[in-house]
Enzyme design. Structure first.
Site, mmCIF file in Angstrom:
data_model
loop_
_atom_site.group_PDB
_atom_site.id
_atom_site.type_symbol
_atom_site.label_atom_id
_atom_site.label_comp_id
_atom_site.label_asym_id
_atom_site.label_seq_id
_atom_site.Cartn_x
_atom_site.Cartn_y
_atom_site.Cartn_z
ATOM 1 N N VAL A 104 0.818 -1.214 0.000
ATOM 2 C CA VAL A 104 0.000 0.000 0.000
ATOM 3 C C VAL A 104 0.852 1.265 0.000
ATOM 4 O O VAL A 104 0.373 2.342 -0.291
ATOM 5 C CB VAL A 104 -0.985 0.004 1.196
ATOM 6 C CG1 VAL A 104 -1.924 -1.203 1.102
ATOM 7 C CG2 VAL A 104 -0.267 -0.007 2.541
ATOM 8 N N LYS A 105 2.122 1.129 0.360
ATOM 9 C CA LYS A 105 3.064 2.266 0.375
ATOM 10 C C LYS A 105 2.430 3.517 0.954
ATOM 11 O O LYS A 105 2.597 4.616 0.415
ATOM 12 C CB LYS A 105 3.631 2.524 -1.021
ATOM 13 C CG LYS A 105 4.497 1.360 -1.549
ATOM 14 C CD LYS A 105 5.263 1.717 -2.805
ATOM 15 C CE LYS A 105 6.128 0.575 -3.306
ATOM 16 N NZ LYS A 105 5.379 -0.616 -3.757
ATOM 17 N N ARG A 106 1.722 3.392 2.035
ATOM 18 C CA ARG A 106 1.124 4.552 2.670
ATOM 19 C C ARG A 106 2.187 5.304 3.458
ATOM 20 O O ARG A 106 3.204 4.718 3.875
ATOM 21 C CB ARG A 106 -0.013 4.126 3.612
ATOM 22 C CG ARG A 106 -1.188 3.403 2.929
ATOM 23 C CD ARG A 106 -1.817 4.196 1.790
ATOM 24 N NE ARG A 106 -3.075 3.658 1.323
ATOM 25 C CZ ARG A 106 -3.289 3.145 0.097
ATOM 26 N NH1 ARG A 106 -2.310 3.082 -0.791
ATOM 27 N NH2 ARG A 106 -4.490 2.715 -0.237
ATOM 28 N N THR A 140 3.381 -2.120 3.365
ATOM 29 C CA THR A 140 4.572 -1.362 2.977
ATOM 30 C C THR A 140 4.320 0.118 3.300
ATOM 31 O O THR A 140 3.208 0.608 3.180
ATOM 32 C CB THR A 140 4.896 -1.535 1.480
ATOM 33 O OG1 THR A 140 3.746 -1.198 0.698
ATOM 34 C CG2 THR A 140 5.292 -2.971 1.176
ATOM 35 N N ASP B 108 4.224 5.314 -6.117
ATOM 36 C CA ASP B 108 4.735 4.018 -6.523
ATOM 37 C C ASP B 108 5.391 4.216 -7.879
ATOM 38 O O ASP B 108 5.716 5.360 -8.215
ATOM 39 C CB ASP B 108 3.610 2.977 -6.544
ATOM 40 C CG ASP B 108 4.130 1.596 -6.188
ATOM 41 O OD1 ASP B 108 4.923 1.050 -6.978
ATOM 42 O OD2 ASP B 108 3.748 1.068 -5.135
#
Lengths: 308, 308
Positions: A104-106, A140, B108
Site C-alpha cells: 500500500v506504500k502509505r 509497505t 509508486d
C-alpha cells in the site's frame, strides 16, 4: 506475524512472495468475458474478473508459497468495487494460511498515519465495537515523512502483532534521484536503512524484527550493504523477473541462515501463461502456468543460495 | 483544474482549503447516534456518521471556500464503507462547485503509479467502456521513488486536466529526518522543490502549473526559499491552526499577486464547535461553527497578506 512469515518460509522452502497485481490485460479473455456477462463492462465487472483471476492463482499456488503481496493500486483503479476485490483477496489468502503483505506504500503523519495503520493492520473502534477494516498482515510504508509517519504503524504492529516493510531502496531506474543523494558522503538510503534497524530494535519477533525493508533486486550491491546495516530486518525484494533481477543477484540479500529476505514476483508468475516458456498451458491453464513459474522461481533462488 | 482552482480562489477571496478529515471523535454525538441507530456500531455506521458530518459542513461553508481536501486515511480506516463515504464526499463537493484535492499521498512506480493516477484523477478502461473510479481534481503524491513515480501522474493530469501536489517539506516535527538531510550543502527538500519546478514546466495552466507542492505552514523560512525555487507551483500549505502555523507565518508562501498558495485547516474548521471560541454554537450548531471558523481563517490570512 513475522514469526508466521518465517515459519511459512521454512515450511515451503520457498523465500518468495507472489505479487497479486492483476492488470486487466493479464486476465485471460474467458475470465473477463464471464465477469462482463454477469456485471457488464463496469467497475463491478472488472472487479469480478480480477477476483476470479486471483482466486484461481491462489488455488493453484498456495501450498507452495509462504505469502502473497496484493498491490492495492491495481484494485483502487477500479474504485470501490476494485477495493472490494482487494478485501476478498486478502480474506481468501488468509483462509488459505498465507501471510498477506498489503503493498500500500502509505505514508503520512500522526493521527493520519495511525488511521492508515488501523485501516490495513488494525481494528477500528466504532462506538462500543471493534471492527476490522482490511486486515492485512504486513503493509509497505513510505519513510519520506520521518518517524512521525512510522511510529503510529509501530504502535499498531505492537498491539496486533503485525509488521511493516519500509521503502529503503526501490527497484525502479529513477529511485536514485532521491534515495541515492549523498548525505555526509554516503547515500540517503543507507541512512534510511539505519533508521529501519533502529525502529526494528523496538519491535523484535523471535529471530527477525516486525519492521522490515524494501530493497529492489535490481540493486544487488546496495542490497549487500543494506543487509549488513539491517541484520534483523526482513528484506522484501521486488524487481525479480520482469524488472530484470535474477536469482544470482539475490544471494546477498539473505543472511547466512538462508533467511532474512523474501523475493517478490508479480507479472512473472500471475501472467506466466503469456510467456513462451509456459505457452503449453494456454490461456485456460493460466493457474497451472503460475504454479510452474512458482516452482521455477523457488528453484532459481534456492540454487543461488546453495552456490554462495 | 489549476485554472479552476485559481478562479475559485479569486471568486471567494479566500486562499483556503477545508480539510475534510473526519475523526469519529469530531462527529457530534447526535450525528453518531442517528447513524448507529440505522446501521449499528459497524463500519457502515461509522461511514454514515462521517458522511452526514461532512455533508453538513460542506452545506455550511461551500459558498465561502474554493476547495476541500478530504484525507483518505480517515475514510480508509473504516474499510470499504468508509471509502464509500469518501466517494460520496468527493461527488457531493464537486456538485457544489468545489475543487477536490484528494489527500492520498500515493507514490509508486511505473504501471502501479499509473494505476493510482487513474484511481484518483482518471478514467479506467474496462472492455470497451471508460469508467470513473474516484474522480478527485488533485491528488497529493510522495516523491521518494523519483520521476518514475511522478511521470505517470503527469501523463494522466495532461489527459484529464487534473493536477498534483508533490510532498516537498511536510509540516510535522520529524519531517527533517529525511527532508532536511544536506545534499551538496543544501537540504534535500530544495532539490525536491527544483524537481517540482521542472516537472511543472511540462504542464502549465494559464498562470500556474498543474504540478504543485506541499510545504508545511510550520516552516515559514523554508517556505520563503521554496516559493522562489518553484515560482509557478501552487503551494498547498498544511499545518495552519491546530498544528501551530499562524496567518503571519504564511505571507511568504504567496507570490506578489496574492496567489500561489492555498492554506489547509482540518480540525480547526471541522471541529471548531469544540473550541471555546465557537462554544456558543453548541454541538447541534457544529456546521455554523465551521462557517464562522472559515470566515475567521480567511480574514487572518488576508490580513497577513495585506500587511506585508
Amino acid at each position: 506475524m513475522i514469526n508466521q512469515l518465517v515459519a511459512n518460509i521454512r515450511k515451503t522452502k520457498a523465500p518468495i512472495v507472489v505479487g497479486l497485481d492483476p492488470m486487466l490485460d493479464y486476465v485471460p479473455k474467458h475470465v473477463q468475458d464471464k465477469a462482463f456477462q454477469e456485471f457488464g463492462e463496469t467497475l463491478e465487472g472488472a472487479a469480478e474478473a480480477i477476483w476470479q483471476f486471483n482466486k484461481a492463482i491462489v488455488d493453484g499456488t498456495y501450498d507452495l508459497i509462504p505469502a502473497v503481496k496484493p498491490q492495492i493500486a491495481m484494485y483502487e483503479q477500479f474504485g470501490l468495487p476494485g477495493l472490494g476485490a482487494f478485501k476478498k483477496t486478502v480474506d481468501y489468502c488468509k483462509e488459505k494460511g498465507l501471510v498477506v503483505i498489503g503493498d500500500v506504500k502509505r505514508g503520512d503523519i500522526g493521527s493520519t498515519s495511525a488511521a492508515y495503520a488501523i485501516a490495513h493492520l488494525g481494528h477500528v473502534q466504532v462506538g462500543s465495537k471493534s471492527c476490522l477494516p482490511f486486515g492485512e498482515d504486513f503493509a509497505t510504508v513510505n519513510p519520506y515523512l520521518g518517524s512521525d509517519g512510522i511510529n503510529p504503524f509501530i504502535k499498531v504492529c505492537r498491539e496486533e502483532k503485525k509488521g511493516i516493510f519500509v521503502l529503503v531502496k526501490t527497484s525502479n531506474p529513477s529511485s536514485g534521484e532521491i534515495q541515492d543523494q549523498p548525505v555526509d558522503g554516503r547515500p540517503l538510503y543507507e541512512l534510511v536503512g539505519e533508521k529501519v534497524a533502529a525502529w526494528g530494535d523496538e519491535l523484535m519477533g523471535d529471530e527477525y524484527s516486525y519492521v522490515g525493508a524494501v530493497v529492489g533486486a535490481t540493486y544487488p550491491e546496495m542490497g549487500k550493504v543494506l543487509r549488513k546495516i539491517m541484520p534483523k530486518a526482513y528484506i522484501l525484494v521486488p524487481g525479480y523477473g520482469a524488472q530484470g533481477g535474477k536469482g544470482k543477484d539475490l544471494a546477498h540479500f539473505f543472511n547466512e541462515d538462508g533467511l532474512g529476505a523474501i523475493v517478490n514476483s508479480s507479472r512473472g508468475i500471475i501472467a506466466a501463461y503469456k510467456q513462451e516458456k509456459y505457452g503449453k498451458y494456454g490461456e485456460e491453464g493460466f493457474a497451472e502456468a503460475s504454479r510452474a513459474a512458482v516452482e521455477d522461481m523457488a528453484a532459481d533462488i534456492i540454487e543461488a543460495l546453495n552456490l554462495r
